[in-house]
Design a protein around this motif. Structure first.
Motif, PDB file in Angstrom:
ATOM      1  N   VAL A 166     -31.050  -1.468  26.391  1.00  0.00           N
ATOM      2  CA  VAL A 166     -30.629  -2.126  27.633  1.00  0.00           C
ATOM      3  C   VAL A 166     -29.547  -1.384  28.403  1.00  0.00           C
ATOM      4  CG1 VAL A 166     -31.288  -4.418  26.855  1.00  0.00           C
ATOM      5  CG2 VAL A 166     -28.981  -3.591  26.387  1.00  0.00           C
ATOM      6  N   LEU A 167     -28.732  -0.578  27.715  1.00  0.00           N
ATOM      7  CA  LEU A 167     -27.630   0.116  28.382  1.00  0.00           C
ATOM      8  C   LEU A 167     -27.252   1.378  27.613  1.00  0.00           C
ATOM      9  CD1 LEU A 167     -25.003  -2.650  29.316  1.00  0.00           C
ATOM     10  CD2 LEU A 167     -26.396  -1.331  30.920  1.00  0.00           C
ATOM     11  N   PRO A 168     -26.683   2.347  28.311  1.00  0.00           N
ATOM     12  CA  PRO A 168     -26.046   3.467  27.624  1.00  0.00           C
ATOM     13  C   PRO A 168     -24.594   3.094  27.318  1.00  0.00           C
ATOM     14  CG  PRO A 168     -26.000   3.848  29.979  1.00  0.00           C
ATOM     15  CD  PRO A 168     -26.704   2.523  29.779  1.00  0.00           C
ATOM     16  N   MET A 169     -23.951   3.868  26.464  1.00  0.00           N
ATOM     17  CA  MET A 169     -22.536   3.622  26.172  1.00  0.00           C
ATOM     18  C   MET A 169     -21.614   4.239  27.216  1.00  0.00           C
ATOM     19  SD  MET A 169     -22.133   4.099  22.053  1.00  0.00           S
ATOM     20  CE  MET A 169     -20.342   3.986  22.212  1.00  0.00           C
ATOM     21  N   HIS A 170     -22.062   5.346  27.792  1.00  0.00           N
ATOM     22  CA  HIS A 170     -21.245   6.077  28.764  1.00  0.00           C
ATOM     23  C   HIS A 170     -22.140   6.537  29.903  1.00  0.00           C
ATOM     24  CE1 HIS A 170     -18.390   6.231  25.416  1.00  0.00           C
ATOM     25  NE2 HIS A 170     -19.344   6.812  24.696  1.00  0.00           N
ATOM     26  N   VAL A 171     -21.534   6.755  31.063  1.00  0.00           N
ATOM     27  CA  VAL A 171     -22.292   7.217  32.226  1.00  0.00           C
ATOM     28  C   VAL A 171     -21.539   8.337  32.927  1.00  0.00           C
ATOM     29  CG1 VAL A 171     -23.106   6.614  34.539  1.00  0.00           C
ATOM     30  CG2 VAL A 171     -23.504   5.050  32.635  1.00  0.00           C
ATOM     31  N   ASP A 172     -22.247   9.410  33.215  1.00  0.00           N
ATOM     32  CA  ASP A 172     -21.760  10.499  34.057  1.00  0.00           C
ATOM     33  C   ASP A 172     -22.788  10.647  35.178  1.00  0.00           C
ATOM     34  OD1 ASP A 172     -21.263  12.961  35.302  1.00  0.00           O
ATOM     35  OD2 ASP A 172     -20.489  13.875  33.467  1.00  0.00           O
ATOM     36  N   LEU A 173     -22.447  10.184  36.372  1.00  0.00           N
ATOM     37  CA  LEU A 173     -23.427  10.159  37.458  1.00  0.00           C
ATOM     38  C   LEU A 173     -24.012  11.529  37.753  1.00  0.00           C
ATOM     39  CD1 LEU A 173     -21.919   7.668  40.085  1.00  0.00           C
ATOM     40  CD2 LEU A 173     -23.669   7.259  38.349  1.00  0.00           C
ATOM     41  N   ASN A 174     -23.215  12.569  37.603  1.00  0.00           N
ATOM     42  CA  ASN A 174     -23.701  13.909  37.933  1.00  0.00           C
ATOM     43  C   ASN A 174     -24.716  14.431  36.920  1.00  0.00           C
ATOM     44  OD1 ASN A 174     -22.096  14.213  40.268  1.00  0.00           O
ATOM     45  ND2 ASN A 174     -20.323  14.742  39.011  1.00  0.00           N
ATOM     46  N   LYS A 175     -24.642  13.944  35.690  1.00  0.00           N
ATOM     47  CA  LYS A 175     -25.534  14.433  34.642  1.00  0.00           C
ATOM     48  C   LYS A 175     -26.638  13.446  34.281  1.00  0.00           C
ATOM     49  CE  LYS A 175     -21.965  17.270  32.398  1.00  0.00           C
ATOM     50  NZ  LYS A 175     -21.222  17.492  31.129  1.00  0.00           N
ATOM     51  N   ASP A 176     -26.376  12.162  34.454  1.00  0.00           N
ATOM     52  CA  ASP A 176     -27.283  11.145  33.925  1.00  0.00           C
ATOM     53  C   ASP A 176     -28.255  10.570  34.946  1.00  0.00           C
ATOM     54  OD1 ASP A 176     -25.997  11.410  31.474  1.00  0.00           O
ATOM     55  OD2 ASP A 176     -24.520   9.873  31.950  1.00  0.00           O
ATOM     56  N   TYR A 177     -28.020  10.817  36.231  1.00  0.00           N
ATOM     57  CA  TYR A 177     -28.898  10.261  37.272  1.00  0.00           C
ATOM     58  C   TYR A 177     -29.361  11.344  38.222  1.00  0.00           C
ATOM     59  CZ  TYR A 177     -27.777   5.605  35.671  1.00  0.00           C
ATOM     60  OH  TYR A 177     -27.653   4.474  34.889  1.00  0.00           O
ATOM     61  N   PHE A 178     -30.590  11.170  38.710  1.00  0.00           N
ATOM     62  CA  PHE A 178     -31.170  12.146  39.625  1.00  0.00           C
ATOM     63  C   PHE A 178     -31.596  11.456  40.912  1.00  0.00           C
ATOM     64  CE2 PHE A 178     -34.543  14.677  41.505  1.00  0.00           C
ATOM     65  CZ  PHE A 178     -33.980  15.937  41.486  1.00  0.00           C
ATOM     66  N   THR A 179     -31.265  12.065  42.036  1.00  0.00           N
ATOM     67  CA  THR A 179     -31.682  11.578  43.339  1.00  0.00           C
ATOM     68  C   THR A 179     -31.737  12.745  44.301  1.00  0.00           C
ATOM     69  OG1 THR A 179     -31.132  10.092  45.184  1.00  0.00           O
ATOM     70  CG2 THR A 179     -29.290  11.021  43.948  1.00  0.00           C
ATOM     71  N   GLU A 180     -32.644  12.687  45.254  1.00  0.00           N
ATOM     72  CA  GLU A 180     -32.677  13.675  46.330  1.00  0.00           C
ATOM     73  C   GLU A 180     -31.834  13.203  47.508  1.00  0.00           C
ATOM     74  OE1 GLU A 180     -36.617  15.865  46.862  1.00  0.00           O
ATOM     75  OE2 GLU A 180     -37.266  14.043  45.792  1.00  0.00           O
ATOM     76  N   SER A 181     -31.233  12.021  47.375  1.00  0.00           N
ATOM     77  CA  SER A 181     -30.324  11.498  48.385  1.00  0.00           C
ATOM     78  C   SER A 181     -28.916  12.032  48.097  1.00  0.00           C
ATOM     79  CB  SER A 181     -30.328   9.963  48.355  1.00  0.00           C
ATOM     80  OG  SER A 181     -31.634   9.451  48.504  1.00  0.00           O
ATOM     81  N   GLY A 182     -27.972  11.725  48.967  1.00  0.00           N
ATOM     82  CA  GLY A 182     -26.606  12.211  48.791  1.00  0.00           C
ATOM     83  C   GLY A 182     -25.930  11.589  47.579  1.00  0.00           C
ATOM     84  N   ARG A 183     -25.120  12.401  46.886  1.00  0.00           N
ATOM     85  CA  ARG A 183     -24.408  11.896  45.715  1.00  0.00           C
ATOM     86  C   ARG A 183     -23.369  10.839  46.102  1.00  0.00           C
ATOM     87  NH1 ARG A 183     -27.454  13.183  41.533  1.00  0.00           N
ATOM     88  NH2 ARG A 183     -25.707  12.518  40.239  1.00  0.00           N
TER      89      ARG A 183
END
Length: 466
Positions: free
Chosen positions: A96-113
């Motif tokens: 259901v969830l990760p323990m930690h999140v790093d938006l730059n490494k853990d998520y991908f989007t072609e939209s603006g960060r």
């Protein structure tokens, strides 16, 4: 009445105040009282304030929070059961969830960060975890798997997750309409009109579109929400299957199906034409599975979208390179130093130092050193074998597509949404959340966090704006 706390005001411990989260209040502001009266009037007339299209993780979360904020909510689910994708997630264990999140490494989007960060600023990981665990809300006891930094329900039951979220919605007055596929969405007066596949028409002031993507089509996903949004004037980042197994022959032309590795180091390497250098994206996970038609496992799934998106966009394809054991080049060089002598064959040495025998034999076959004693290994053969051990280029010939894709890449650009509310910048009263948006995370609970997070933001915003 249940009232949501402000979206962005919270202390370092995750909550705005000790009694925050979603709290029962006995004293209403004038605005809240007026809104409640409007809700009651609409309820007596039989119409919802908010219609949520899609009964998956994001849709049910949006419905929960919209209802908790006081709205009359109806969910339109195109199949006969809500949360179908939840039920099969994590091998039915539901991470259901990760323990930690790093938006730059853990998520991908072609939209603006910056747009991505704006959405994630609305609700912390800790807040989300408390919502899932608290008996005042969803009430799912969670257990942490430290090795992979993931949260699962203590019961290891995806069905419990789906059932408890659904029960929480029903408890708050949410109505679910099954076999209610949306065919057309049309602005009307101060609200929206939903035309269903069975010919029925519903109206509401606000719509939350949580229709999912194209992954797992056998569960009823068909990208209908994307088509509707295109007709309404939204642009679309082209969609593609993400987090899906890759096809290709195994080392040495062998059939290694069923073989699992747990300590690989994988990277997608692409040449940066502007800088003239190679850029590598490393997988965060270390598991790999040889399938009958190629490769799967977390390390491969996390990198698969790089190859698939490049092919879909006509870009240079990255090379996915595999270090089968995680041992460094220098470590293997020392282990394969023929000066130590000995009659042991190369394959036996590889097996002794961590390679499964089938893979060791396959690599020896590809390096043309099958049956060669380590003491007789030629320098050129050693160099080739070292490369195969630490930087093996997977010969990718294709992918398994949407039927086995965890998520859909591409979708509605975040630039076309108000990322503090998830409302469309083009269409007033229309909110989006979940997989229809141009966001996905890697394996490990990250896509559930996106569903909970974006669903909450869309649901609360739609209710408070109704």
């Amino acid at each position: 009445m249940l009232q949501s706390q402000p979206l962005t005001e919270h202390t370092s411990n995750g909550w705005r105040s000790p009694c925050a989260r979603i709290v029962l209040v006995r004293h209403f502001s004038k605005r809240t009282t007026q809104r409640s009266s409007t809700y009651l009037a609409r309820a007596s007339a039989g119409g919802p304030d908010v219609i949520v299209v899609g009964g998956g993780a994001a849709g049910l979360t949006a419905a929960y929070f919209a209802a908790s904020a006081g709205a009359q909510v109806t969910v339109l689910e195109r199949s006969k059961e809500a949360g179908n994708k939840v039920l099969i997630s994590g091998g039915t264990r539901c991470n259901v969830l990760p323990m930690h999140v790093d938006l730059n490494k853990d998520y991908f989007t072609e939209s603006g960060r910056s747009a991505l960060k704006a959405v994630f600023a609305s609700w912390s990981l800790e807040q989300c975890k408390i919502w899932l665990e608290s008996s005042d809300h969803i009430g799912i006891p969670l257990a942490c798997e430290l090795a992979d930094s993931k949260y699962f329900p203590v019961s290891n039951s995806a069905k419990e997750v789906r059932d408890k979220i659904l029960q929480a919605c029903l408890k708050r007055g949410v109505k679910i309409r099954y076999n209610a596929g949306l065919e057309r969405l049309q602005p009307q007066n101060m609200g929206w009109q939903c035309s269903l596949a069975d010919g029925k028409v519903l109206e509401a002031k606000r719509i939350v579109l949580a229709s999912g993507g194209l992954s797992y089509p056998h569960l009823g996903t068909d990208g209908s929400g994307h088509k509707i949004m295109s007709k309404l004037g939204h642009s679309m980042h082209p969609m593609y299957p993400a987090l899906t197994p890759l096809k290709g022959p195994h080392p040495g032309g062998q059939q290694l199906a069923g073989l699992s590795l747990y300590s690989v180091e994988a990277a997608a390497v692409v040449k940066d034409k502007q800088k003239g250098k190679r850029k590598a994206t490393t997988a965060a996970r270390a598991g790999l599975l040889f399938t009958h038609r190629g490769y799967s496992g977390p390390a491969v799934l996390d990198l698969s979208h790089h190859a698939i998106m490049a092919a879909a966009r006509g870009l240079d394809k990255p090379v996915i390179k595999m270090n089968w054991t995680g041992h460094s080049l220098e470590s293997w060089r020392q282990l394969l130093d023929g000066s130590q002598g000995g009659a042991a064959g190369v394959g036996a040495v590889l097996h002794r130092h961590g390679l499964p025998k089938r893979l060791a034999d396959a690599l020896c076959h590809e390096a043309d050193v099958t049956g060669t004693p380590l003491a007789q290994l030629k320098k050129a053969d050693r160099v080739k074998l070292l490369e195969l051990l630490t930087s093996y280029p997977l010969p990718i010939t294709g992918h398994e597509g949407y039927p086995k894709a965890e998520v859909t890449g591409g979708g509605i650009p975040l630039s076309e949404l108000n990322c503090s509310t998830m409302q469309s910048r083009k269409l007033e009263g229309l909110y989006l959340c979940g997989e229809i948006c141009d966001v996905f995370g890697r394996i490990g609970g990250f896509n559930f966090y996106w569903a909970w997070l974006s669903g909450r933001l869309a649901g609360v915003s739609a209710a408070l704006d109704a």
